[in-house]
Design a protein around this motif. Structure first.
Motif, PDB file in Angstrom:
ATOM      1  N   VAL A 109      -1.573  13.230 -15.626  1.00 31.45           N
ATOM      2  CA  VAL A 109      -0.808  13.251 -14.378  1.00 31.45           C
ATOM      3  C   VAL A 109      -1.651  12.734 -13.222  1.00 31.45           C
ATOM      4  N   LEU A 110      -2.888  13.185 -13.122  1.00 28.61           N
ATOM      5  CA  LEU A 110      -3.741  12.775 -12.008  1.00 28.61           C
ATOM      6  C   LEU A 110      -4.140  11.308 -12.070  1.00 28.61           C
ATOM      7  N   LEU A 111      -4.268  10.775 -13.280  1.00 29.30           N
ATOM      8  CA  LEU A 111      -4.738   9.398 -13.423  1.00 29.30           C
ATOM      9  C   LEU A 111      -3.620   8.397 -13.689  1.00 29.30           C
ATOM     10  N   SER A 112      -2.378   8.780 -13.499  1.00 31.81           N
ATOM     11  CA  SER A 112      -1.280   7.810 -13.629  1.00 31.81           C
ATOM     12  C   SER A 112      -1.419   6.775 -12.519  1.00 31.81           C
ATOM     13  N   PRO A 113      -1.547   5.494 -12.868  1.00 32.24           N
ATOM     14  CA  PRO A 113      -1.762   4.472 -11.841  1.00 32.24           C
ATOM     15  C   PRO A 113      -0.634   4.444 -10.814  1.00 32.24           C
ATOM     16  N   GLY A 114      -0.994   4.527  -9.551  1.00 34.92           N
ATOM     17  CA  GLY A 114      -0.026   4.452  -8.481  1.00 34.92           C
ATOM     18  C   GLY A 114       0.492   5.785  -8.004  1.00 34.92           C
ATOM     19  N   LEU A 115       0.300   6.856  -8.763  1.00 41.49           N
ATOM     20  CA  LEU A 115       0.814   8.158  -8.350  1.00 41.49           C
ATOM     21  C   LEU A 115      -0.024   8.728  -7.214  1.00 41.49           C
ATOM     22  N   LEU A 116      -1.283   9.016  -7.460  1.00 43.53           N
ATOM     23  CA  LEU A 116      -2.187   9.476  -6.401  1.00 43.53           C
ATOM     24  C   LEU A 116      -3.001   8.317  -5.842  1.00 43.53           C
ATOM     25  N   PHE A 117      -3.547   7.515  -6.746  1.00 45.96           N
ATOM     26  CA  PHE A 117      -4.332   6.353  -6.328  1.00 45.96           C
ATOM     27  C   PHE A 117      -4.212   5.271  -7.388  1.00 45.96           C
ATOM     28  N   GLN A 118      -4.554   4.063  -7.001  1.00 45.76           N
ATOM     29  CA  GLN A 118      -4.561   2.937  -7.929  1.00 45.76           C
ATOM     30  C   GLN A 118      -5.870   2.195  -7.767  1.00 45.76           C
ATOM     31  N   LEU A 119      -6.545   2.007  -8.864  1.00 41.26           N
ATOM     32  CA  LEU A 119      -7.843   1.347  -8.874  1.00 41.26           C
ATOM     33  C   LEU A 119      -7.801   0.231  -9.909  1.00 41.26           C
ATOM     34  N   THR A 158       1.999  -0.587 -10.062  1.00 48.55           N
ATOM     35  CA  THR A 158       0.892  -0.706 -10.993  1.00 48.55           C
ATOM     36  C   THR A 158       0.778  -2.149 -11.487  1.00 48.55           C
ATOM     37  N   SER A 159      -0.299  -2.419 -12.171  1.00 53.15           N
ATOM     38  CA  SER A 159      -0.526  -3.720 -12.792  1.00 53.15           C
ATOM     39  C   SER A 159      -1.241  -3.474 -14.117  1.00 53.15           C
ATOM     40  N   TRP A 160      -1.352  -4.504 -14.928  1.00 57.42           N
ATOM     41  CA  TRP A 160      -1.968  -4.314 -16.245  1.00 57.42           C
ATOM     42  C   TRP A 160      -3.453  -3.995 -16.111  1.00 57.42           C
TER      43      TRP A 160
END
Length: 69
Positions: free
Chosen positions: A15-25, A39-41
């Protein structure tokens, strides 16, 4: 007794590392973007590597266990 440690850690990290939910890296316009819900690939790949590293640390190196019953 059931060991719920791996399940709880995996769900929380997912949940915490879902891209775009809390942050996107990496983000689309900046290196880190917060709460953009896109998100992106490459972002999925980076978050997958971070997830694998953290779950390995928590479950194998530290040995988190949560027993019930």
């Amino acid at each position: 007794m059931a060991d719920w440690g791996p399940v709880v850690i995996a769900v929380v990290l997912f949940v915490l590392l879902s891209p775009g939910l809390l942050f996107q890296l990496p983000g689309r316009n900046k290196i880190v973007e917060f709460g953009n819900m896109q998100t992106s690939w490459i972002s999925i790949l980076v978050h997958t590597i971070i997830f694998f590293g953290l779950i390995t640390i928590f479950l194998i190196a530290i040995g988190v266990h949560i027993y019930t019953g």
